[in-house]
Design a protein around this motif. Structure first.
Motif, PDB file in Angstrom:
ATOM      1  N   LYS A 206       0.826  -1.222   0.000  1.00 19.75           N
ATOM      2  CA  LYS A 206       0.000   0.000   0.000  1.00 19.75           C
ATOM      3  C   LYS A 206       0.861   1.274   0.000  1.00 19.75           C
ATOM      4  O   LYS A 206       0.418   2.336  -0.473  1.00 19.75           O
ATOM      5  CB  LYS A 206      -0.960   0.020   1.184  1.00 19.75           C
ATOM      6  CG  LYS A 206      -0.311   0.192   2.526  1.00 19.75           C
ATOM      7  CD  LYS A 206      -1.375   0.271   3.616  1.00 19.75           C
ATOM      8  CE  LYS A 206      -0.710   0.411   4.977  1.00 19.75           C
ATOM      9  NZ  LYS A 206      -1.649   0.300   6.075  1.00 19.75           N
ATOM     10  N   TYR A 207       2.120   1.150   0.478  1.00 20.24           N
ATOM     11  CA  TYR A 207       2.964   2.341   0.501  1.00 20.24           C
ATOM     12  C   TYR A 207       3.399   2.758  -0.909  1.00 20.24           C
ATOM     13  O   TYR A 207       3.835   3.895  -1.111  1.00 20.24           O
ATOM     14  CB  TYR A 207       4.169   2.139   1.447  1.00 20.24           C
ATOM     15  CG  TYR A 207       3.683   2.062   2.876  1.00 20.24           C
ATOM     16  CD1 TYR A 207       3.198   3.204   3.516  1.00 20.24           C
ATOM     17  CD2 TYR A 207       3.639   0.845   3.556  1.00 20.24           C
ATOM     18  CE1 TYR A 207       2.692   3.130   4.803  1.00 20.24           C
ATOM     19  CE2 TYR A 207       3.134   0.766   4.845  1.00 20.24           C
ATOM     20  CZ  TYR A 207       2.660   1.923   5.467  1.00 20.24           C
ATOM     21  OH  TYR A 207       2.146   1.846   6.733  1.00 20.24           O
ATOM     22  N   HIS A 208       3.264   1.855  -1.846  1.00 21.70           N
ATOM     23  CA  HIS A 208       3.496   2.249  -3.249  1.00 21.70           C
ATOM     24  C   HIS A 208       2.547   3.400  -3.605  1.00 21.70           C
ATOM     25  O   HIS A 208       2.969   4.406  -4.189  1.00 21.70           O
ATOM     26  CB  HIS A 208       3.261   1.052  -4.183  1.00 21.70           C
ATOM     27  CG  HIS A 208       3.280   1.436  -5.634  1.00 21.70           C
ATOM     28  ND1 HIS A 208       4.435   1.725  -6.322  1.00 21.70           N
ATOM     29  CD2 HIS A 208       2.272   1.635  -6.525  1.00 21.70           C
ATOM     30  CE1 HIS A 208       4.155   2.069  -7.566  1.00 21.70           C
ATOM     31  NE2 HIS A 208       2.846   2.022  -7.711  1.00 21.70           N
ATOM     32  N   ALA A 209       1.278   3.237  -3.226  1.00 23.87           N
ATOM     33  CA  ALA A 209       0.289   4.295  -3.539  1.00 23.87           C
ATOM     34  C   ALA A 209       0.498   5.520  -2.657  1.00 23.87           C
ATOM     35  O   ALA A 209       0.398   6.659  -3.135  1.00 23.87           O
ATOM     36  CB  ALA A 209      -1.123   3.743  -3.353  1.00 23.87           C
ATOM     37  N   LEU A 210       0.813   5.275  -1.398  1.00 26.00           N
ATOM     38  CA  LEU A 210       0.896   6.407  -0.456  1.00 26.00           C
ATOM     39  C   LEU A 210       2.119   7.287  -0.703  1.00 26.00           C
ATOM     40  O   LEU A 210       2.187   8.415  -0.212  1.00 26.00           O
ATOM     41  CB  LEU A 210       0.869   5.882   0.984  1.00 26.00           C
ATOM     42  CG  LEU A 210      -0.455   5.172   1.346  1.00 26.00           C
ATOM     43  CD1 LEU A 210      -0.376   4.516   2.726  1.00 26.00           C
ATOM     44  CD2 LEU A 210      -1.644   6.131   1.274  1.00 26.00           C
ATOM     45  N   THR A 211       3.086   6.772  -1.476  1.00 26.10           N
ATOM     46  CA  THR A 211       4.267   7.587  -1.809  1.00 26.10           C
ATOM     47  C   THR A 211       4.175   8.192  -3.218  1.00 26.10           C
ATOM     48  O   THR A 211       5.145   8.782  -3.700  1.00 26.10           O
ATOM     49  CB  THR A 211       5.563   6.740  -1.707  1.00 26.10           C
ATOM     50  OG1 THR A 211       5.417   5.571  -2.528  1.00 26.10           O
ATOM     51  CG2 THR A 211       5.845   6.325  -0.278  1.00 26.10           C
TER      52      THR A 211
END
Ligand code: URP
Ligand code: ZN
Ligand code: ZN
Length: 465
Positions: A206-211
């Motif tokens: 999910k950190y792919h999207a959040l970054t």
């Protein structure tokens, strides 16, 4: 009149009209449309079917090495998946290797596709580095029938170009009649956000999207438009995901600039919530730009209706979840670090069925469906009027859609090589009864036909848009 094949009794759906008519095919071309008689001719029964021009997907990545992996689909499996999904022409991305010539990269992609592709194909050229001595090669790429160059504002160290390089590429493209395709995300900002997340131990998909915030896409879209305006060159924003980025395109078009944009089904049908799936399942949806929060898709549908977005393509870039399928590493490369998950997902097989299903929900009209999946991409990419319409003289690329027969999308039945489908279990209100490419059946009576790879390279005309 004598035809090789007569498609009889269906409803022809074009970008402007829907009407009952028969279609006579001769030597791979549409020879006549109207009330036609069969004389010693093979007849294809189209009663109850909607007949649309073959889908044109102007954004695929077949046989592409990327982020330590290679896409699961090559031109054989990718084009089979395309055909099964009603797409009869793809425009794939040939890649320049860093330090090498553009023409070498283009030649490599011709070899990958030749004698493998079932569907017709063309190429865009990805420019990775552009020393001044290579600029003139860009003209040759255009002359050889691939008049569009993809540049990246993201992926530092892999594909990203700085503004000066982008601007030089744009100035040359203005002269040679081509078009610039832009991956518009601010790669410098994203890189810092990724490093910060990793340092804080934020490792999940999910950190792919959040970054990769929406603003990073909107800013880059705005910058790409400004650069293209200063260079005086047409611009095509690829895989637009964020409503805020679309607003930049809309404003540019309102000012009369030759700016176009595509979105993709994943941004219309999926959302950020898919990254929250447990057990690394979120990796299936790691792509760039990422899926956006719920609500964003309504803005994109509205944009499609109002022509703020002109095309729906797929960005088909398939990787397996499991390692080792055909000896290739897959999404597991990023099991412990989201930034190492190969970016991309399959989609070429499901684009038309998802959108036709949405037509039945009134999201767009059936004529707009034809426009955004076939006619407009054909026009923008220099394939029209050979492709993208149903009229005498056009290639006989046709899809007979049965809206009464449902399809349940699944990796168990799809033809692409990926070991998952982003739309697993989704039921759509259509099946493709027949698909013809230049008059040859590749799908007959709902089933793929074993055909030789007779897909041809289609030379595209520069500056049609
Ligand atoms: O995640 C994506 N989109 N992968 C393919 C490469 C690209 O940027 O189109
Ligand atoms: Zn891209
Ligand atoms: Zn892509």
């Amino acid at each position: 009149m004598k035809f090789d094949l007569l498609v009889k009794g269906g409803t022809v759906v074009t970008a402007s009209d829907s009407y009952k008519a028969d279609i006579g095919i001769r030597a791979g071309k549409i020879a006549a449309v109207g009330d036609l008689e069969a004389k010693e001719t093979e007849v294809l029964d189209a009663k109850g079917m909607s007949i649309v021009p073959g889908g044109i997907d102007v954004h695929t990545h077949f046989d592409m090495p990327f982020m330590g992996a290679t896409t699961a689909d090559d031109f054989a499996s990718g084009s089979l998946a395309a055909a099964c999904g009603g797409t009869t022409t793809v425009v794939d991305f040939a890649i320049q290797e860093r330090g090498k010539s553009l023409l070498d990269g283009l030649g490599k992609w011709h070899k990958k596709a030749q004698a493998k592709s079932i569907v017709d194909y063309g190429f865009h050229m990805i420019v990775v580095d552009l020393p001044e001595k290579l600029e003139k090669e860009m003209d040759k790429v255009v002359d050889e029938g691939s008049p569009s160059f993809k540049l990246f504002m993201a992926y530092p160290g892999i594909f990203m170009s700085d503004d000066a390089t982008i601007f030089r590429a744009m100035l040359r493209t203005k002269e040679n009649g081509g078009m610039i395709c832009m991956h518009a995300e601010n790669g410098g900002v994203i890189d810092i956000l990724v490093k910060k997340a990793l340092a804080e131990g934020k490792l999940d998909p999910k950190y792919h999207a959040l970054t990769r915030p929406m603003t990073a896409e909107a800013e880059a879209t705005n910058r790409a438009i400004a650069l293209s305006e200063m260079a005086g060159v047409p611009l095509y924003i690829v895989h637009l995901s964020a409503g805020d980025a679309m607003d930049q395109v809309r404003a540019a078009r309102q000012r009369g600039l030759p700016v176009h944009a595509e979105t993709c089904p994943q941004y219309l049908f999926l959302s950020y919530d898919d990254y929250e799936r447990p057990n690394f399942e979120g990796a299936k949806f790691v792509m760039s730009p990422p899926l956006r929060p719920k609500g964003n898709e309504d803005r994109l549908w509205n944009g499609l209706k109002n022509d703020w977005l002109q095309v729906v393509s797929t960005d088909h870039c398939s990787f397996c979840m499991k390692d080792g399928v055909d000896g290739k590493p897959g999404k597991m490369l990023g099991r412990k670090d989201f930034s190492k998950i190969p970016n991309g997902a399959p989609g070429v097989e499901t684009r038309l069925m998802l959108l036709w299903d949405a037509v039945q929900d009134g999201k767009i009209s059936e004529n707009r469906f034809v426009e955004v999946t076939s006619t407009r991409p054909a026009k923008i990419m220099g394939l029209y009027p050979r492709k993208g319409l149903i009229a005498p003289g056009a290639d006989a690329d046709l899809v007979l859609i049965d809206s009464k027969k449902k399809t349940v999308i699944s990796a168990k039945t799809h033809h692409a090589k990926a070991d998952y489908n982003p739309y697993e279990g989704r039921s759509v209100r259509c099946s493709f009864k027949d698909v013809l490419i230049r008059g040859r059946k590749v799908i007959a009576d709902y089933k793929p036909v074993a055909v030789p790879p007779h897909g041809r390279f289609v030379k595209r005309d520069p500056r049609m848009n």
